[in-house]
Design a protein around this motif. Sequence first.
Motif, mmCIF file in Angstrom:
data_model
loop_
_atom_site.group_PDB
_atom_site.id
_atom_site.type_symbol
_atom_site.label_atom_id
_atom_site.label_comp_id
_atom_site.label_asym_id
_atom_site.label_seq_id
_atom_site.Cartn_x
_atom_site.Cartn_y
_atom_site.Cartn_z
ATOM 1 N N ARG A 1 46.572 11.840 29.014
ATOM 2 C CA ARG A 1 47.995 11.601 28.780
ATOM 3 C C ARG A 1 48.334 11.670 27.286
ATOM 4 O O ARG A 1 49.439 12.050 26.921
ATOM 5 C CB ARG A 1 48.417 10.264 29.380
ATOM 6 C CG ARG A 1 48.184 10.177 30.878
ATOM 7 C CD ARG A 1 49.044 9.138 31.541
ATOM 8 N NE ARG A 1 50.364 9.676 31.836
ATOM 9 C CZ ARG A 1 51.400 8.950 32.255
ATOM 10 N NH1 ARG A 1 51.268 7.646 32.422
ATOM 11 N NH2 ARG A 1 52.554 9.506 32.497
ATOM 12 N N LEU B 58 49.511 15.106 26.558
ATOM 13 C CA LEU B 58 50.715 15.631 27.188
ATOM 14 C C LEU B 58 51.658 16.208 26.132
ATOM 15 O O LEU B 58 51.867 15.607 25.075
ATOM 16 C CB LEU B 58 51.441 14.530 27.955
ATOM 17 C CG LEU B 58 50.790 14.037 29.250
ATOM 18 C CD1 LEU B 58 51.563 12.829 29.796
ATOM 19 C CD2 LEU B 58 50.743 15.152 30.290
ATOM 20 N N THR C 107 55.084 16.931 24.278
ATOM 21 C CA THR C 107 56.339 16.191 24.123
ATOM 22 C C THR C 107 57.479 17.189 23.888
ATOM 23 O O THR C 107 57.239 18.395 23.750
ATOM 24 C CB THR C 107 56.244 15.219 22.938
ATOM 25 O OG1 THR C 107 56.160 15.970 21.717
ATOM 26 C CG2 THR C 107 55.047 14.299 23.069
ATOM 27 N N PRO C 108 58.730 16.723 23.824
ATOM 28 C CA PRO C 108 59.840 17.656 23.569
ATOM 29 C C PRO C 108 59.766 18.383 22.233
ATOM 30 O O PRO C 108 60.442 19.399 22.050
ATOM 31 C CB PRO C 108 61.070 16.737 23.626
ATOM 32 C CG PRO C 108 60.658 15.602 24.505
ATOM 33 C CD PRO C 108 59.217 15.383 24.178
ATOM 34 N N SER D 254 51.863 17.100 20.972
ATOM 35 C CA SER D 254 51.510 16.205 22.068
ATOM 36 C C SER D 254 51.840 14.767 21.682
ATOM 37 O O SER D 254 52.288 14.493 20.553
ATOM 38 C CB SER D 254 50.013 16.320 22.362
ATOM 39 O OG SER D 254 49.279 15.844 21.225
ATOM 40 N N ILE D 255 51.606 13.841 22.593
ATOM 41 C CA ILE D 255 51.754 12.419 22.245
ATOM 42 C C ILE D 255 50.830 12.081 21.082
ATOM 43 O O ILE D 255 51.211 11.345 20.155
ATOM 44 C CB ILE D 255 51.465 11.538 23.470
ATOM 45 C CG1 ILE D 255 52.608 11.661 24.483
ATOM 46 C CG2 ILE D 255 51.281 10.068 23.051
ATOM 47 C CD1 ILE D 255 52.394 10.886 25.769
ATOM 48 N N GLN E 32 52.398 13.003 17.840
ATOM 49 C CA GLN E 32 53.470 12.088 17.446
ATOM 50 C C GLN E 32 52.900 10.857 16.738
ATOM 51 O O GLN E 32 53.391 10.449 15.671
ATOM 52 C CB GLN E 32 54.276 11.661 18.680
ATOM 53 C CG GLN E 32 54.935 12.791 19.444
ATOM 54 C CD GLN E 32 56.233 13.274 18.819
ATOM 55 O OE1 GLN E 32 56.722 12.693 17.845
ATOM 56 N NE2 GLN E 32 56.806 14.322 19.374
ATOM 57 N N ASP F 276 60.495 10.568 21.634
ATOM 58 C CA ASP F 276 59.815 11.741 22.191
ATOM 59 C C ASP F 276 58.733 11.318 23.178
ATOM 60 O O ASP F 276 58.556 11.937 24.235
ATOM 61 C CB ASP F 276 59.191 12.567 21.066
ATOM 62 C CG ASP F 276 60.210 13.380 20.281
ATOM 63 O OD1 ASP F 276 61.323 13.580 20.789
ATOM 64 O OD2 ASP F 276 59.891 13.802 19.158
ATOM 65 N N ILE F 277 57.994 10.276 22.820
ATOM 66 C CA ILE F 277 56.925 9.808 23.694
ATOM 67 C C ILE F 277 57.497 9.204 24.975
ATOM 68 O O ILE F 277 57.008 9.476 26.085
ATOM 69 C CB ILE F 277 56.037 8.793 22.942
ATOM 70 C CG1 ILE F 277 55.290 9.502 21.807
ATOM 71 C CG2 ILE F 277 55.063 8.104 23.894
ATOM 72 C CD1 ILE F 277 54.565 8.573 20.857
ATOM 73 N N ASP G 252 60.332 9.920 26.380
ATOM 74 C CA ASP G 252 60.841 11.016 27.199
ATOM 75 C C ASP G 252 59.708 11.723 27.933
ATOM 76 O O ASP G 252 59.848 12.109 29.103
ATOM 77 C CB ASP G 252 61.600 12.018 26.331
ATOM 78 C CG ASP G 252 62.950 11.496 25.858
ATOM 79 O OD1 ASP G 252 63.445 10.500 26.437
ATOM 80 O OD2 ASP G 252 63.504 12.062 24.900
ATOM 81 N N THR G 253 58.589 11.909 27.263
ATOM 82 C CA THR G 253 57.434 12.555 27.886
ATOM 83 C C THR G 253 56.903 11.745 29.056
ATOM 84 O O THR G 253 56.542 12.303 30.106
ATOM 85 C CB THR G 253 56.322 12.751 26.846
ATOM 86 O OG1 THR G 253 56.818 13.548 25.767
ATOM 87 C CG2 THR G 253 55.099 13.419 27.450
#
Length: 263
Positions: A29, A32, A34-35, A40-41, A44, A145-146, A148-149
């Motif tokens: 995860r 994953l 992000t936008p 990725s997370i 971020q 962002d996180i 939202d993901t």
Amino acid sequence: MSDAAAVLDDVCDEGDELDLLVAGLTEARWALPTPAPGWSIAHQIAHLAWTDRVALLAVTDAGEFAGEVEKALAAPDTFVDEGAAAGARLPAPELLAQWRAGRDRLVRALRAAPPGARFPWYGPPMSTASMATGRLMETWAHGQDIADTLGVRREPTARLRHVARIGVRARDFAFSVRGLAAPDEEFRVELTAPGGELWEYGPADAVQRVSGPALDFCLLVTQRAHRDDLAVRAEGTDAEQWLDIAQAFAGPPGAGRAPKGEA
């Protein structure tokens, strides 16, 4: 309690809230997307850890920080992505521990700063309160962002007032970074806070006006949502233009996010 101390308390709370969101994630995860394209997370959180590190240098070692500025000037379009990518390659537990330790060191250094201190940054020098406010804004924005993901809806808090204030104060910068002349007159900005009260900026009789929910304004100025998907409204030509280009962050204009219908 000083203004800086109050902001730093909010910085800690914002960081702790995001920490709870990522602490239990599996390695899969953390990877994953992000936008933010290409991030990725892990990217971020790595970016937050990197920025905390260079902020600590700005507070404690101006000479070392000047070296970081030289690196940025040598690669203005890539240095942020490179810093995030380097941290994202770490195992998730190591990255999480690094971010926790770094944000703690920065807060302690800012709390220990003498009254009136100013620190070098990538733009104008920053006061203790300004540095802390910038860190809160970034933590909230990258946390969005996180969230939202992960499909998590975060409850907006009164801490958004720091993000909103940066967004209002960065109006002229948003124009100048695009090579545009900033309007001469002040704007009136009226935002409905999460608690229902009104946050007001600028003269009450200003012709150019912006209004809407504080959350939506913060999503706009951090470019975490497209204007078409937000309930922020403008009155006046200059105010309309500002909402199309607003940014609360330093650096070149961001690409922003596509409207939900185009995502």
